[in-house]
Design an enzyme around this catalytic site. Structure first.
Site, PDB file in Angstrom:
ATOM      1  N   CYS A  10      26.207  45.576  35.630  1.00 20.26           N
ATOM      2  CA  CYS A  10      25.535  46.339  36.667  1.00 20.26           C
ATOM      3  C   CYS A  10      25.229  45.371  37.790  1.00 20.26           C
ATOM      4  O   CYS A  10      25.388  44.163  37.640  1.00 20.26           O
ATOM      5  CB  CYS A  10      24.210  46.903  36.166  1.00 20.26           C
ATOM      6  SG  CYS A  10      24.382  47.922  34.702  1.00 20.26           S
ATOM      7  N   ARG A  35      30.321  46.164  40.715  1.00 25.67           N
ATOM      8  CA  ARG A  35      29.787  45.820  39.402  1.00 25.67           C
ATOM      9  C   ARG A  35      29.408  47.057  38.582  1.00 25.67           C
ATOM     10  O   ARG A  35      29.069  46.940  37.410  1.00 25.67           O
ATOM     11  CB  ARG A  35      28.545  44.935  39.566  1.00 25.67           C
ATOM     12  CG  ARG A  35      28.813  43.659  40.316  1.00 25.67           C
ATOM     13  CD  ARG A  35      27.543  42.861  40.434  1.00 25.67           C
ATOM     14  NE  ARG A  35      27.067  42.464  39.136  1.00 25.67           N
ATOM     15  CZ  ARG A  35      27.465  41.386  38.474  1.00 25.67           C
ATOM     16  NH1 ARG A  35      28.344  40.586  39.012  1.00 25.67           N
ATOM     17  NH2 ARG A  35      26.976  41.101  37.295  1.00 25.67           N
ATOM     18  N   ASN A 105      20.307  44.096  34.396  1.00 24.03           N
ATOM     19  CA  ASN A 105      21.730  43.961  34.094  1.00 24.03           C
ATOM     20  C   ASN A 105      21.837  43.192  32.786  1.00 24.03           C
ATOM     21  O   ASN A 105      21.339  42.074  32.701  1.00 24.03           O
ATOM     22  CB  ASN A 105      22.444  43.200  35.231  1.00 24.03           C
ATOM     23  CG  ASN A 105      23.853  42.793  34.843  1.00 24.03           C
ATOM     24  OD1 ASN A 105      24.510  43.473  34.056  1.00 24.03           O
ATOM     25  ND2 ASN A 105      24.323  41.692  35.390  1.00 24.03           N
ATOM     26  N   GLU A 472      50.915  40.350  32.363  1.00 22.16           N
ATOM     27  CA  GLU A 472      49.939  40.538  33.440  1.00 22.16           C
ATOM     28  C   GLU A 472      50.320  41.756  34.296  1.00 22.16           C
ATOM     29  O   GLU A 472      49.463  42.544  34.696  1.00 22.16           O
ATOM     30  CB  GLU A 472      49.866  39.260  34.299  1.00 22.16           C
ATOM     31  CG  GLU A 472      49.075  39.365  35.591  1.00 22.16           C
ATOM     32  CD  GLU A 472      47.584  39.699  35.404  1.00 22.16           C
ATOM     33  OE1 GLU A 472      47.094  39.698  34.266  1.00 22.16           O
ATOM     34  OE2 GLU A 472      46.931  39.992  36.425  1.00 22.16           O
ATOM     35  N   GLU A 479      45.613  49.295  34.339  1.00 21.65           N
ATOM     36  CA  GLU A 479      44.181  49.412  34.619  1.00 21.65           C
ATOM     37  C   GLU A 479      43.884  50.170  35.900  1.00 21.65           C
ATOM     38  O   GLU A 479      42.777  50.665  36.072  1.00 21.65           O
ATOM     39  CB  GLU A 479      43.468  48.047  34.571  1.00 21.65           C
ATOM     40  CG  GLU A 479      43.965  47.004  35.493  1.00 21.65           C
ATOM     41  CD  GLU A 479      43.335  45.636  35.230  1.00 21.65           C
ATOM     42  OE1 GLU A 479      42.321  45.525  34.542  1.00 21.65           O
ATOM     43  OE2 GLU A 479      43.875  44.657  35.766  1.00 21.65           O
ATOM     44  N   HIS A 495      63.280  44.498  18.682  1.00 25.87           N
ATOM     45  CA  HIS A 495      62.612  44.464  17.373  1.00 25.87           C
ATOM     46  C   HIS A 495      61.657  45.642  17.185  1.00 25.87           C
ATOM     47  O   HIS A 495      60.838  45.625  16.277  1.00 25.87           O
ATOM     48  CB  HIS A 495      61.868  43.138  17.197  1.00 25.87           C
ATOM     49  CG  HIS A 495      62.799  41.965  17.147  1.00 25.87           C
ATOM     50  ND1 HIS A 495      63.660  41.741  16.099  1.00 25.87           N
ATOM     51  CD2 HIS A 495      63.046  40.987  18.039  1.00 25.87           C
ATOM     52  CE1 HIS A 495      64.385  40.662  16.338  1.00 25.87           C
ATOM     53  NE2 HIS A 495      64.030  40.188  17.523  1.00 25.87           N
TER      54      HIS A 495
HETATM   55  C1  F6R Z   1      42.127  42.272  35.142  1.00 29.30           C
HETATM   56  C2  F6R Z   1      40.828  41.648  35.121  1.00 29.30           C
HETATM   57  C3  F6R Z   1      40.220  41.259  33.802  1.00 29.30           C
HETATM   58  C4  F6R Z   1      39.617  39.862  33.899  1.00 29.30           C
HETATM   59  C5  F6R Z   1      38.858  39.512  32.603  1.00 29.30           C
HETATM   60  C6  F6R Z   1      38.313  38.107  32.630  1.00 29.30           C
HETATM   61  O1  F6R Z   1      42.505  42.635  36.436  1.00 29.30           O
HETATM   62  O2  F6R Z   1      40.239  41.446  36.126  1.00 29.30           O
HETATM   63  O3  F6R Z   1      41.163  41.332  32.762  1.00 29.30           O
HETATM   64  O4  F6R Z   1      40.651  38.954  34.134  1.00 29.30           O
HETATM   65  O5  F6R Z   1      37.807  40.412  32.405  1.00 29.30           O
HETATM   66  O6  F6R Z   1      37.398  37.936  33.671  1.00 29.30           O
HETATM   67  P1  F6R Z   1      36.981  36.492  34.184  1.00 29.30           P
HETATM   68  O7  F6R Z   1      38.216  35.839  34.730  1.00 29.30           O
HETATM   69  O8  F6R Z   1      35.948  36.732  35.222  1.00 29.30           O
HETATM   70  O9  F6R Z   1      36.467  35.741  32.989  1.00 29.30           O
END
Ligand code: F6R
Length: 593
Positions: A10, A35, A105, A472, A479, A495
């Protein structure tokens, strides 16, 4: 029986000064909306508590500013995974006597015990949240203590993670406190701010204090910081932020995601300018360590995986890549001469912080690669490499992913004693990145987006360095567009997953000079099953139904090959009516496990 409302992330803000607090708080909340965006609320003091809160995105909530007078205020933007997106559950939460308001938060793990304890004392609960115990604890302790001591005593009762901003009717101050959740202080001219992140107040001041674990701050006309663990008043340095509001705004772009994709020419340059000395020092640490672990989550994990190929090919070093959330399974293997390289955009991801703490307990050294200055991870590290990408507001990692790749690629070259060569190689990409993020290139990719926008599945394959890129790329598509996308190593499809290929299934095939022959082989297997083949690489092929040319950049391939897919994912989201900056169920930094 109350159930737990799991609040992953948050945004909170608090203000004291000469301005109208509700205005400052509302604007701050807008910048923190990445957030959390399912509900929001504001409390101001005039000196009575005034509250407005509701469900919805901040710009959809009709805050009546006339009913929020005063120069002291707190606010909250919320993101919950399940249950309880209701007005009652929105923050701020108020104590039974109506005099104490709290925004939070994090998550209070022992809230049920505390609730039972308070109920036995006659307190009534009106929400399903874990947070509501906090104002009531404070109310209880204020029967015999002043506000500050009551807050301190209440904090002692809490287990879990929290960044809190608290006000009490009649007292012109905000008390804020943090443990395992981010909180920064903005130091203005006769005004102070506390917030989850700097953009919330950068418009007013660029002077920032990064609070440490267990710091409690009181802001009114003055600023006082205590550390609750050390049980004393402390001083923390004031830092100057070197980016401004413009960088945290959308500018001419419709969404932050597109803006951040488009600014990669700049962010890559900034990451390149970074820390020659530190990179060299870390490369020595890698060479000296008996075992090196690369850890991260989500996109950061994919950057680690990509880096492991580079360390192998350039420096002939095997680095163990481990998901931060799985790292505890390797704990027994960590020794004093182990090195853990933790990669995190936010530096606040709970899984990575926990992994790093456990590695340190075993005596391992920790190097962090982080974007957010002053974040928790920066303080847990023996060496720190900053990504310098500037603020990333969109929930999806785009420019920070390529910055992570830049820093890790430089590090791999430096470990091989070829730092200058690595730097030159990445510099050579800049013009290409400029081209691939241009409006022309985006228009070209849009033709592909139109063709595949109604697909149920998209499969992506690559070998070697292109394998983590495929993972990636699948994550990006999933997402933000909610199309099911899966990445595989080229050799793995046959496979099992090839069973999923039907006439017209889009398959994205990443190629490079090194892997072209085998990848074309895989592409023809897919084509034979009716797949629609999208080639991404240095050369076109008759098998490809659509082709995106990406320059051959050897170890730096991963940096330029992901960008067309970031654009594709963005466009798929728009074409499918999804909001790219607010993907469902996701939030920017995941500060609880
Ligand atoms: C994907 C994404 C998440 C972050 C993951 C790690 O677009 O943003 O998969 O990469 O939550 O977050 P950090 O890098 O802030 O530890």
């Amino acid at each position: 029986m109350p159930y737990k409302v799991l609040i992953l992330v948050c945004g909170i803000i608090g203000y004291t000064g000469n301005k109208k607090a509700s205005k400052v708080v509302l604007k701050g909340l807008m910048t923190l909306e990445y957030r959390g965006y399912d509900s929001a609320g504001i409390v101001t003091l005039d000196p009575k508590i005034r509250i407005q809160k509701n469900v919805g995105k901040i710009n959809q909530i009709d805050f009546d500013m006339e009913k929020l007078p005063g120069n002291v205020g707190i606010g909250h933007t919320r993101w919950a995974t399940h249950g309880g997106v209701t007005k009652e559950n929105c923050h701020p939460h108020i104590s039974n006597n109506g005099k104490i308001a709290v925004v939070h938060n994090g998550i209070i793990e022992n809230y049920q015990e505390l609730r039972t304890f308070l109920e036995a004392k006659g307190f009534v609960f009106n929400t399903q949240t874990d947070t509501e115990v906090i104002p009531n604890l404070i109310e209880m302790y204020m029967k015999e203590n002043d506000f500050l001591d009551a807050v301190k005593k209440s904090i002692k009762m809490l287990e879990g993670s929290y960044a809190l901003a608290i006000v009490c009717e009649g007292l012109e101050k905000v008390i804020a406190v943090r443990k395992d959740s981010p909180l920064v202080v903005g130091v203005g001219d006769e005004e102070f701010f506390v917030a989850s992140d700097v953009p919330a107040f950068i418009e007013h001041t660029k002077k920032v204090i990064y609070l440490h674990e267990n710091d409690l701050v009181i802001i009114n006309k003055k600023l006082k910081i205590f550390n609750l663990k050390e049980d004393r008043e402390v001083e923390r340095p004031v830092h100057n932020i070197d980016w401004d509001m413009e960088q945290a705004k959308k500018g001419n772009f419709e969404h932050f995601m597109l803006k951040e994709i488009a600014e990669q020419t700049e962010s890559i340059k900034k990451s390149l300018r970074n820390n020659t000395k530190e990179i060299e020092r870390v490369s020595w640490m890698i060479n000296d360590a008996r075992k090196v672990y690369l850890i991260g989550c989500g996109s950061s994990y994919h950057a680690c995986l990509s880096a492991s190929y580079k360390f192998s090919s350039l420096a002939k070093k095997h680095l163990d890549v481990v998901l931060a959330s799985e790292f505890s399974n390797y704990r027994d293997l960590i020794e004093q001469d182990s090195l853990v390289i933790a990669v995190s955009q936010s530096g606040e991801t709970a899984d990575i912080l926990e992994a790093v703490k456990s590695a340190k307990e075993k005596g391992a050294k920790v190097v962090s690669i982080v974007n957010v200055t002053g974040s928790s991870l920066t303080r847990e590290s023996d060496e720190l490499l900053m990504m310098n990408s500037g603020p990333e507001i969109s929930v999806l990692s785009t420019k920070t992913y390529t910055s992570q790749l830049v820093v890790l690629t430089l590090l791999a070259y430096a470990t091989a004693g070829r730092y200058d060569e690595g730097k030159a190689k990445i510099k050579d990409l800049i013009n290409y990145v400029y081209y691939i993020t241009s409006a022309n290139a985006r228009d070209y990719i849009r033709k592909l987006s139109e063709k595949i926008k109604d697909s149920e599945h998209i499969y992506l394959i690559g070998r070697g360095l292109q394998y983590p890129t495929a993972l990636e790329a699948a994550l990006k598509i999933k997402e933000v567009s909610y199309i099911h996308a899966e990445g595989f190593a080229g050799g793995e499809l046959k496979h099992g997953a090839i069973a999923m290929i039907e006439k017209g299934t889009p398959c994205i095939v990443f190629t490079s000079d090194l892997t072209e022959k085998e990848m074309v082989g895989n592409a023809s297997e897919l084509k034979a099953r009716g797949a629609y083949i999208i080639g991404i690489g240095p050369r076109n092929n008759d098998l490809f139904d659509f082709f995106i040319k990406v320059m051959q950049a050897d170890e730096a391939n991963s940096i330029c090959q992901i960008i067309p897919i970031q654009i594709l994912a963005y466009q798929l989201a728009l074409l499918r009516g999804c909001d790219p900056d607010r993907p469902r169920n996701l939030a920017k930094s995941v500060t609880v496990k």
